[in-house]
Structures are given as structure tokens and as C-alpha cells.
Enzyme design. Structure first.
Site, PDB file in Angstrom:
ATOM      1  CD  GLU A 304       0.320  -0.980  -3.954  1.00 47.08           C
ATOM      2  OE1 GLU A 304       1.150  -0.301  -4.574  1.00 47.08           O
ATOM      3  OE2 GLU A 304       0.583  -1.560  -2.875  1.00 47.08           O
ATOM      4  NE  ARG A 308       2.901  -0.206  -6.943  1.00 46.61           N
ATOM      5  CZ  ARG A 308       3.546  -1.339  -6.696  1.00 46.61           C
ATOM      6  NH1 ARG A 308       4.194  -1.950  -7.662  1.00 46.61           N
ATOM      7  NH2 ARG A 308       3.529  -1.887  -5.493  1.00 46.61           N
ATOM      8  CG  ASP A 437       4.390   1.857   5.067  1.00 43.74           C
ATOM      9  OD1 ASP A 437       3.169   2.037   4.915  1.00 43.74           O
ATOM     10  OD2 ASP A 437       5.073   1.156   4.278  1.00 43.74           O
ATOM     11  CD  GLU A 573      10.635   0.407   1.237  1.00 42.80           C
ATOM     12  OE1 GLU A 573      11.433  -0.546   1.058  1.00 42.80           O
ATOM     13  OE2 GLU A 573       9.523   0.462   0.680  1.00 42.80           O
TER      14      GLU A 573
HETATM   15  C1  DMJ Z   1       6.177   0.905  -2.890  1.00 46.72           C
HETATM   16  O1  DMJ Z   1       5.097   0.595  -3.658  1.00 46.72           O
HETATM   17  C2  DMJ Z   1       5.959   2.133  -2.084  1.00 46.72           C
HETATM   18  O2  DMJ Z   1       7.173   2.620  -1.659  1.00 46.72           O
HETATM   19  C3  DMJ Z   1       5.088   1.901  -0.905  1.00 46.72           C
HETATM   20  O3  DMJ Z   1       4.960   3.040  -0.111  1.00 46.72           O
HETATM   21  C4  DMJ Z   1       5.630   0.797  -0.061  1.00 46.72           C
HETATM   22  N1  DMJ Z   1       5.932  -0.360  -0.817  1.00 46.72           N
HETATM   23  C5  DMJ Z   1       6.577  -0.282  -2.076  1.00 46.72           C
HETATM   24  C6  DMJ Z   1       8.074  -0.388  -2.046  1.00 46.72           C
HETATM   25  O4  DMJ Z   1       8.589  -1.211  -1.125  1.00 46.72           O
END
Ligand code: DMJ
Length: 673
Positions: A304, A308, A437, A573
Site C-alpha cells: 500500500e 500510494r 488482481d 476499477e
Molecule cells: C487501490 O489501492 C489499487 O487500485 C489496488 O490495486 C486495488 N485496490 C485499490 C482500489 O480499489
């Protein structure tokens, strides 16, 4: 000219240069004689009277002046100025961030000033060239009058070389100036540094380093203005009630902390840049300069904070060319490195960035597969910018290791990996949703980032998409929507996370980069499904998870929602994929779908006093049950992708030059298409 008593008394000394003329030569003993022949003879006599050393020195001076004169006539004036500017800038940068010396200045693009106390930043104000005293324009700018001290001592050879360097520096500066721009015009990435391990051949140098004319800015349209308005509203809430904290709680008018690092603010920096929100950006920059401190005894999640914070800082650095952001990126990057000190080199999930220690979650020594394989774009870019290979080495090793692992099912990976053994655990469960994912997303995006050369990544990506087709695709009833389900120990489940909606965009990106055309077909069908996940709820907003109906039942839609899954976290998404689909097809329906989604966010999640909130129930338009939390990705991703989706300017983050990390932070493609 006074020649002194010695000169008058005897023969001139021969160990120094003297052009003093004796009275007889100056005036002539037999009176004034200015005939050409006399003058020639007299000069020749003078020349012969000089020592060999004196003659050589004079000849050398003539040669030196002649060469400088020719070369400088064309370019030295400007180049000189550029060098002076650069050294002034560098000096300023170092003065302004004491202790923050660039580790590898040679590989860094010329940084802009990083003034912690100053509120502005260079590209936002009209770009006036800095005034330099005593530097005139034009060919006569051969600055022999006022060369730099060290230049005076150079040999002729060194001087010519130095002049060539100046010319190069001048070209580089001109190029740099031409590619810095504010939102609405071309934003060219800085691709002109080389990855430490792979030398880019001269012929492959990105086009952005060749001077490119800027095109006219494309005007902002109504829908983009609506996004700007939404962003401002969200920002107002954050500013009023959560400034400098991780997330806004818009209902209770307070905040929540996750890492205590101003997550929303950092995640939103490049969005503000792209949306053209100068004032907001400036204010946020000040906070980064004055208040963002990573030397804190706090545990952060490696994934994270990489996507970010590190991703956000790197992309903001690229857009703004403000070295402050690169310095901060280096700082957090270094502090995250202890995560890789594990027996298997598969990183731990958590790092204490103040203490420099890392650990897995309390209950297991496993890490999540998506987490350890979706930090690569950021660390690789950090290596490229700093010239320090350690970042790239650590993350490349993870990918190489995962490439060789058994336990995959036709390219599909399990969700967990053990940090001691380096093996997959919890085998037999396959999803493109949570915990797996972005593994798939980053296979493709790393391949693109690195100039489509790393074949193992492409191989794994192509295999995985075949695996998706073979094991996870099904069609729902009654609308026959193609969706991506899950596989658990051989049993298919018709469950699909909203997170999976990154896939149409990724497939389209792959097809755009030359991969199988049927990937684009699949993208088109899947984005329709993702859109239906919104359309088929009462609020027009998607829940976190849906289950598709495989059998037609009277009165049933394709989408079923379980009570525990009917929340909406303002996730990006679907909008992300809509953006890719619109960019690559130009089909306006994608913009219209995005517009509907934005309106529904405004209808059901907007908090009047500022900010937007996650909701608990997308099926109840009368009471969607606000959760009192605005996730940082709403500003970092959702609104950014909305703005880009509504834009008709393909150069507003050109997808042949930038690749978005999984948190929507654009990073340059090293060798663009
Ligand atoms: C984000 O922090 C990123 O896109 C991550 O890959 C998946 N989850 C969240 C958004 O939904």
C-alpha cells in the site's frame, strides 16, 4: 609605454614577454618613417628579438582566440548562459534542502528547485528565464572577457571540449524547457535516463528527448469541469477536517489514520497536477516540504505504501520536475527496503519505517501474491532515477522467482506465498480479484515499462490470460454477460469482485501494445459486464462483490448481491477500464457510462459539508448507509480516471509514453512505442 631603466641600459631580458618599444624603434632615428616596407621590417625585427618561449606563447594565444572566436560565434553565448543557470539552480537546490544531496546526480535529470519554505513552484508561474548579470545575447557573446576562472587555465584542446559540452548542455536545457507543461497541454514524461542494468541504444532514445513542438492546449469540457468540481468538493472536506491525515471521515468531520503519512494528500498530488488545480497543489506541496516525515516509528504495509506513497511521489516528480518529490521518494523507498530481508527474498507484508525492521502479519509468515508482485513498477523506476540498482534488483528477484514456481494453473497463481520457503501456499484457489488482481496487471505493465523486452513477463501474462479464458470465464443469464469467476479446488464460483474490473483496461492496453486482437474483444465484453454491475443496482453504483446468475430465473437479473457485499468504497476499477476503452476505441458510449457513474457518486455518496463517503448499501437509494470514510484512492484514482476518460486529448498522459501504476500514478515508459 614605460620600459624601465633596464630596457634603456642594455639588451632586453629574454625570460618574460615584453612588447615594449625602445624610443629609436618607436619613432625612428632619422625621423618619422611610416612606409609599408619599413613597418614590415620593423615588425619582423621585433619578432626576431623575442625569445622562443615568447613567440610560442604569442602564437598559442592567436590560435586560441581564433578557435574560440569561430566556435562561440554560433553557440557559446546561449550555452554559457545555460551553464550558469544550471549551476545557480543546483546551488539553490542544495542550499534549500540541507542534508539532501543527490545520491547520483549524474543520472538524475536536472532537478527543479525544492524550496521548503517557498510556496510556489517553477512551472506554475510564467516561465521567465532567470536574469543573469552581464550576459549579452548574440554571437559576440564569446565570453572571453569574462570566462569562468577555471576556463582561463584550460589548454586549447580542453577549451574546445568544454565548448562542445556547453553546446550539449544548452541543447539539453532547451529540450527540458520544451517538455515542461501544465495540465491541458502535452505532458511529456522524463524518459531520458537509463535503467541501470539495461543500456538503451542511441537509436532507441525516447522521442521526448528530441525537441518536440508543443501543441495547442485542448480546452476542458463540461464533464471534465464536473470532475474538477467533484475533486474540489472532496478536497474541501479533506482540507477542513483531515488535513495531513490519512483519510477523511466526512460525516463525523474528522479523520482516520492508517500509516499517519497524509495518505490522501500524497495520493492526490498528481491528480491535482493533471486537473490543473494549481492552488491546491501548491498548498499540498508545502505540506510535503514541511510536514511529511518518514522517520516515524510506524508499521506500514509494503504494498500500500509503495503504490500510494512511492508511486504518488514518483509520478508527481515526473509531472512537476520538482526534486522535492524525488527526494521524498528516495527516502520512503530506502525505508521500505528492510521488507526484502527474508529467507526467501519474498518480502514481508509490513515494515516499520522508523526502526528499519520488517515482519509478516502476526498470524502467518505468508505474504499476499498480488502485494509482492505489484511493487515492481515503482521500485524499478526509483532505481532508474537514482542509479541505485538495489531497488530494482530486489523486486526483479521476486518476479524471477515467481516465474519459476510450481502451483500455478495455466498461468493462474494462488493468493499466498510463504516468506520462508518462497513457495505458494493455499494452493488450488484462483481469482482475479482481491489478493491476486494486480499480479496480472503488473506482468503486462512491467513489460511495457521496460520497453517490451522482458520476455518472461510477457510469457507469464499471455499464459495467464489463456488460463482466465480456460478456467474463469462464464456467461450469465438472462443477458449473457461474460464475467470472470473464481476457481476453488476445481469448483467454479460465479463470484466476481469489483476489483476484477481492472481487467478490461489491462487487456485493452495489451492489445494496444500489439498483443492478441482477441484480448480487445474480451475487453469489450468484460467492460460491458462491469458497467452492468452498476446499472443493475438501485443506486446505479456497483457493490464490492457480485454473484452472477448462471441459470435464467424469472424476475432475476444477471447480478445477485449478498448482504455482506453490497457496499461501495468509491473504487476506481470500472472507470479505469472505461478510460482505456475510450482511449483505444474512441467510442463515446464509454464516456457516457462514466458520466452516469459520476452522477451516481454525486447523488449517493457526496457529503454536503465536504467530501464523499463510502456507502454500505448500493441497493437502497433512500438510505445508502454512508460509512463515513473517503478512501484515498477516490482522489488518487477514481476522479483522475474520470477526468482522463472525459478528455479527448490523447496527450493528456499519453499511453505510449506513460504506464499507470495500480494506484493510477503515471510513470514513464523507458523506451516508448
Ligand atoms: C487501490 O489501492 C489499487 O487500485 C489496488 O490495486 C486495488 N485496490 C485499490 C482500489 O480499489
Amino acid at each position: 609605454m614605460y620600459s624601465g631603466p633596464a630596457a634603456a641600459a642594455g639588451p632586453p631580458r629574454r625570460d618574460f614577454i615584453s612588447v615594449a618599444l625602445g624610443p629609436e624603434e618607436a619613432v625612428g632615428v632619422g625621423g618619422y618613417n611610416n612606409s609599408k616596407a619599413w613597418r614590415r621590417r620593423s615588425c619582423w625585427r621585433k619578432w626576431k628579438q623575442l625569445s622562443r618561449l615568447q613567440r610560442s606563447v604569442i602564437l598559442f594565444l592567436f590560435a586560441f582566440l581564433a578557435v574560440c572566436g569561430v566556435i562561440s560565434y554560433t553557440s557559446v553565448g546561449e550555452a554559457w548562459k545555460s551553464i550558469t543557470n544550471k549551476s545557480l539552480d543546483n546551488q539553490r537546490t542544495q542550499e534549500e534542502i540541507p542534508g539532501l544531496k543527490l545520491a547520483n546526480p549524474a543520472v538524475l535529470p536536472a532537478p527543479q528547485k525544492a524550496d521548503a519554505s517557498r510556496g510556489d513552484y517553477p512551472e506554475l508561474s510564467p516561465q521567465k528565464p532567470p536574469k543573469l548579470p552581464h550576459v549579452r545575447r548574440g554571437p559576440s557573446n564569446l565570453q572571453i572577457k569574462a570566462p569562468r576562472r577555471d576556463m582561463r587555465l584550460k589548454t586549447l584542446h580542453d577549451t574546445v571540449k568544454a565548448v562542445e559540452e556547453l553546446v550539449e548542455a544548452d541543447k539539453a536545457e532547451k529540450t527540458e524547457k520544451s517538455i515542461i507543461s501544465w495540465r491541458g497541454a502535452v505532458i511529456e514524461p522524463d524518459q531520458n535516463t537509463e535503467p541501470p542494468s539495461t543500456k538503451i541504444k542511441e537509436s532507441e532514445k525516447p522521442s521526448s528527448v528530441q525537441a518536440e513542438d508543443q501543441k495547442e492546449p485542448v480546452p476542458i469540457n463540461e464533464r471534465q469541469l464536473a470532475v474538477i468540481e467533484a475533486f474540489r468538493h472532496a478536497w474541501k472536506g479533506y482540507k477542513d477536517f483531515a488535513w495531513g491525515h490519512d483519510e477523511l471521515k466526512p460525516l463525523s468531520k474528522s479523520y482516520s489514520e492508517w500509516f499517519g503519512l497524509g495518505l490522501t494528500l500524497i495520493d492526490a498530488l498528481d491528480t491535482m497536477w493533471i486537473l490543473g488545480l494549481k492552488e491546491e497543489f501548491e498548498e499540498a506541496r508545502k505540506w510535503v516540504a514541511n510536514d511529511l516525515v518518514f522517520d516515524k516509528n510506524v508499521d506500514v504495509n509494503l504494498f500500500e505504501s509503495t503504490i500510494r506513497i512511492l508511486g504518488g511521489l514518483l509520478s508527481t516528480y515526473h509531472l512537476s520536475r520538482d526534486s522535492l518529490f524525488l527526494e521524498k521518494a528516495k527516502d520512503i523507498g530506502n525505508r521500505l527496503m528492510p521488507a526484502f530481508k527474508t529467507p526467501s527474498k519474498i518480502p514481508y507484508s509490513d515494515v516499520n519505517i522508523g526502526r528499519g525492521t520488517a515482519h509478516p502479519p502476526r498470524w502467518t509468515s505468508d505474504s499476499t501474491v498480488a502485494e509482492v508482485t505489484s511493487i515492481q513498477l515503482e521500485f524499478r523506476e526509483l532505481s532508474r532515477l537514482t542509479g541505485d540498482e538495489k531497488f530494482q534488483k530486489a523486486v526483479d528477484e521476486v518476479m524471477k522467482h515467481v516465474h519459476t514456481l510450481s502451483g500455478k494453473n495455466d498461468g493462474l497463481v494462488p493468493m499466498f506465498i510463504n516468506t520462508n520457503s518462497g513457495q505458494f501456499t493455499h494452493l488450488g484457489v484462483y481469482t482475479l480479484g482481491a489478493r491476486a488482481d494486480s499480479y496480472y496487471e503488473y506482468l503486462l505493465k512491467q513489460w511495457i515499462q521496460g520497453g517490451k523486452k522482458e520476455n518472461e513477463l510477457l510469457e507469464d501474462y499471455m499464459k495467464a490470460i489463456e488460463g482466465v479464458k480456460k478456467h474463469l470465464l462464464q456467461r450469465s443469464e438472462p443477458k449473457k454477460l461474460t464475467f470472470v469467476g473464481e476457481l476453488a479446488h476445481g469448483h467454479f464460483s460465479a463470484k466476481m469482485d469489483h476489483l476484477v474490473c481492472f481487467l478490461p483496461g489491462t487487456l485493452a492496453l495489451g492489445a494496444h501494445n500489439g498483443l492478441a486482437a482477441d484480448h480487445m474483444k474480451l475487453a469489450e465484453t468484460l467492460i460491458e459486464t462491469c458497467y452492468q454491475m452498476y446499472v443493475q443496482t438501485e443506486t446505479g453504483l456497483s457493490p464490492e462483490i457480485v454473484h452472477f446468475n448462471l441459470r435464467a430465473q424469472k424476475g432475476h437479473k444477471d447480478v445477485e448481491i449478498k448482504p455482506a457485499d453490497r457496499h461501495n468504497l468509491l473504487r476506481p476499477e470500472t472507470v479505469e477500464s472505461l478510460f482505456y476503452m475510450y482511449r483505444f476505441t474512441g467510442d463515446k458510449k464509454y464516456q457516457d457510462w462514466g458520466w452516469e457513474i459520476l452522477q451516481n457518486f454525486n447523488r449517493y455518496t457526496r457529503v454536503p459539508t465536504g467530501g464523499y463517503t463510502s456507502i454500505n448499501n448500493v441497493q437502497n437509494p433512500r438510505n445508502p448507509e454512508p460509512r463515513d470514510k473517503m478512501e484515498s484512492f477516490f482522489l488518487g484514482e477514481t476522479l483522475k480516471y474520470m477526468f482522463l476518460l472525459f478528455s479527448d486529448d490523447i496527450d493528456l498522459i499519453n499511453l505510449d509514453k506513460y504506464v499507470f501504476n495500480t494506484e493510477a500514478h503515471p510513470l514513464p515508459i523507458w523506451v516508448p512505442a
